[in-house]
Design a protein around this motif. Structure first.
Motif, PDB file in Angstrom:
ATOM      1  N   LEU A   1     -49.431 -31.200  -5.040  1.00 49.28           N
ATOM      2  CA  LEU A   1     -49.313 -32.541  -5.613  1.00 49.28           C
ATOM      3  C   LEU A   1     -48.556 -33.581  -4.869  1.00 49.28           C
ATOM      4  O   LEU A   1     -48.879 -34.645  -4.733  1.00 49.28           O
ATOM      5  CB  LEU A   1     -48.785 -32.447  -7.022  1.00 49.28           C
ATOM      6  N   GLN A   2     -47.297 -33.000  -4.404  1.00 55.67           N
ATOM      7  CA  GLN A   2     -46.652 -33.824  -3.523  1.00 55.67           C
ATOM      8  C   GLN A   2     -47.534 -34.449  -2.375  1.00 55.67           C
ATOM      9  O   GLN A   2     -47.376 -35.501  -1.981  1.00 55.67           O
ATOM     10  CB  GLN A   2     -45.187 -33.123  -2.876  1.00 55.67           C
ATOM     11  N   ARG A   3     -48.372 -33.553  -1.633  1.00 50.07           N
ATOM     12  CA  ARG A   3     -48.859 -33.935  -0.590  1.00 50.07           C
ATOM     13  C   ARG A   3     -49.978 -35.179  -1.115  1.00 50.07           C
ATOM     14  O   ARG A   3     -50.173 -36.041  -0.395  1.00 50.07           O
ATOM     15  CB  ARG A   3     -49.640 -32.730   0.028  1.00 50.07           C
ATOM     16  N   ILE A   4     -50.677 -34.712  -1.863  1.00 44.65           N
ATOM     17  CA  ILE A   4     -51.809 -35.631  -2.627  1.00 44.65           C
ATOM     18  C   ILE A   4     -51.240 -37.131  -2.820  1.00 44.65           C
ATOM     19  O   ILE A   4     -51.459 -38.186  -2.634  1.00 44.65           O
ATOM     20  CB  ILE A   4     -52.340 -35.163  -3.861  1.00 44.65           C
TER      21      ILE A   4
ATOM     22  N   LEU B   1     -45.881 -18.323  -8.576  1.00 45.86           N
ATOM     23  CA  LEU B   1     -46.435 -18.669  -7.236  1.00 45.86           C
ATOM     24  C   LEU B   1     -47.170 -19.909  -6.932  1.00 45.86           C
ATOM     25  O   LEU B   1     -47.037 -20.579  -6.424  1.00 45.86           O
ATOM     26  CB  LEU B   1     -47.004 -17.414  -6.658  1.00 45.86           C
ATOM     27  N   SER B   2     -48.443 -19.619  -8.070  1.00 42.91           N
ATOM     28  CA  SER B   2     -49.346 -20.799  -8.191  1.00 42.91           C
ATOM     29  C   SER B   2     -48.694 -22.076  -8.439  1.00 42.91           C
ATOM     30  O   SER B   2     -49.104 -23.293  -7.979  1.00 42.91           O
ATOM     31  CB  SER B   2     -50.553 -20.651  -9.319  1.00 42.91           C
ATOM     32  N   ARG B   3     -47.950 -22.029  -9.209  1.00 43.86           N
ATOM     33  CA  ARG B   3     -47.074 -23.207  -9.620  1.00 43.86           C
ATOM     34  C   ARG B   3     -46.396 -23.994  -8.316  1.00 43.86           C
ATOM     35  O   ARG B   3     -46.385 -24.990  -8.458  1.00 43.86           O
ATOM     36  CB  ARG B   3     -46.100 -22.894 -10.745  1.00 43.86           C
ATOM     37  N   GLU B   4     -45.766 -23.104  -7.768  1.00 40.29           N
ATOM     38  CA  GLU B   4     -44.814 -23.421  -6.713  1.00 40.29           C
ATOM     39  C   GLU B   4     -45.715 -24.001  -5.579  1.00 40.29           C
ATOM     40  O   GLU B   4     -45.565 -25.169  -5.113  1.00 40.29           O
ATOM     41  CB  GLU B   4     -44.113 -22.072  -5.978  1.00 40.29           C
ATOM     42  N   LEU B   5     -47.031 -23.524  -5.421  1.00 31.88           N
ATOM     43  CA  LEU B   5     -47.763 -23.754  -4.355  1.00 31.88           C
ATOM     44  C   LEU B   5     -48.705 -25.451  -4.682  1.00 31.88           C
ATOM     45  O   LEU B   5     -48.783 -25.988  -3.921  1.00 31.88           O
ATOM     46  CB  LEU B   5     -49.150 -23.024  -3.987  1.00 31.88           C
TER      47      LEU B   5
ATOM     48  N   THR C   1     -39.715 -29.704   1.116  1.00 29.22           N
ATOM     49  CA  THR C   1     -40.154 -28.342   1.340  1.00 29.22           C
ATOM     50  C   THR C   1     -39.541 -27.427   0.324  1.00 29.22           C
ATOM     51  O   THR C   1     -38.765 -27.466  -0.130  1.00 29.22           O
ATOM     52  CB  THR C   1     -40.121 -28.248   3.010  1.00 29.22           C
ATOM     53  N   LEU C   2     -39.812 -26.074   0.666  1.00 26.04           N
ATOM     54  CA  LEU C   2     -39.396 -25.020   0.086  1.00 26.04           C
ATOM     55  C   LEU C   2     -38.046 -24.926   0.294  1.00 26.04           C
ATOM     56  O   LEU C   2     -36.924 -24.555  -0.359  1.00 26.04           O
ATOM     57  CB  LEU C   2     -40.147 -23.779   0.202  1.00 26.04           C
TER      58      LEU C   2
ATOM     59  N   ILE D   1     -36.636 -28.230 -14.636  1.00 22.15           N
ATOM     60  CA  ILE D   1     -35.692 -28.916 -14.140  1.00 22.15           C
ATOM     61  C   ILE D   1     -36.025 -29.159 -12.604  1.00 22.15           C
ATOM     62  O   ILE D   1     -35.894 -30.135 -11.909  1.00 22.15           O
ATOM     63  CB  ILE D   1     -34.160 -28.530 -14.471  1.00 22.15           C
ATOM     64  N   GLN D   2     -36.128 -27.875 -12.060  1.00 25.11           N
ATOM     65  CA  GLN D   2     -36.378 -27.808 -10.482  1.00 25.11           C
ATOM     66  C   GLN D   2     -37.578 -28.556 -10.260  1.00 25.11           C
ATOM     67  O   GLN D   2     -37.648 -29.389  -9.386  1.00 25.11           O
ATOM     68  CB  GLN D   2     -36.719 -26.436 -10.223  1.00 25.11           C
TER      69      GLN D   2
END
Length: 252
Positions: free
Chosen positions: A178-181, A169-173, A229-230, A196-197
């Motif tokens: 990181l994408q936002r930054i 979960l932390s990795r996903e968030l 996005t997710l 891969i994902q």
């Protein structure tokens, strides 16, 4: 315009008690200014070695490495590095950990503090500036590491599996974070990962390395629209890209 990072015919051989081992062979890669490139490959293929060469922490046995058209002769202020663990100093506050590069790089204290606070705001940790690392979760500690990497405003970010030690979960968030930054900073990025994902989600382009001696064996542009996005994870195009990359690591 010169590439932010370029490796040309790079090889690395090192000595061991069992003789010489060729870690890398004929590695060619380039990253354009503002481009996010993920480097994917099996364990032991030399992904982290490529990053250390780019950071000037190792010297290549052969070939040429350039940052913005200039040869790499050692660590450069043009690069910022984040490893798997943030390596925060436990006796220093979050703010002081972000400020660690300031003294090494000769930055003036007041502007450095102002920038550090701006970066903590960027990564959502301004309220924790006076806390200590043990008071933070693993994901929060890694955000501190990202803020520290950005303190001196480097042109190239080198990230060595920064989320590998985190729970799912932390990795996903943090991937979303990181994408936002990156979307705000638009730095050039070399992102090392086993996922891969993660590679497909974050990158403009994914490079695949072979087993040792590591070399680039595939290059896959990622044309998925941003911001991702997710919901992107369920996109058929995302699935197809992941499948294309997965064939390098399965025997289907």
């Amino acid at each position: 315009m010169s590439a932010a990072l370029a490796l040309r015919d790079v090889g690395l051989t090192y000595a061991t008690r069992r003789g010489e081992i060729q870690a890398l062979a004929d590695v060619d890669l380039s990253i354009a200014p503002g481009e996010f490139v993920a480097l994917l490959g099996p364990s032991g293929c030399g992904k982290s070695t490529v990053l250390k060469l780019a950071a000037g922490l190792l010297a290549a046995s052969s070939g040429q490495i350039e940052l913005a058209g200039k040869g790499v002769a050692g660590p450069s202020p043009e690069t910022g590095v984040v490893f798997q663990k943030p390596n925060l100093l436990p006796w220093k506050t979050v703010l002081d950990n972000v400020l660690l590069p300031a003294r090494t790089l000769g930055l003036e204290r007041r502007p450095a503090v102002e920038r550090a606070m701006q970066l903590l705001e960027l990564v959502g940790l301004a309220a924790f500036a006076n806390d200590y690392p043990f008071e933070l979760s693993g994901g929060m500690q890694q955000r501190v590491g990202i803020a520290r990497m950005l303190l001196h405003d480097p042109d190239l970010l080198l990230m060595d599996e920064p989320f590998a030690a985190l729970d799912a979960l932390s990795r996903e968030l943090l991937t979303l974070e990181l994408q936002r930054i990156w979307s705000q900073q638009r730095k050039s990025v070399l992102f090392i990962t086993h996922s891969i994902q993660e590679a497909v989600f974050l990158a403009d382009r994914v490079l695949v390395m072979s087993p040792r001696p590591g070399r680039i064996i595939d290059e896959l542009p990622i044309a998925l629209p941003r911001p991702r996005t997710l919901g992107t994870l369920a996109d058929p195009e995302f699935t197809a890209l992941c499948h294309h990359l997965r064939r390098h690591f399965t025997h289907e």
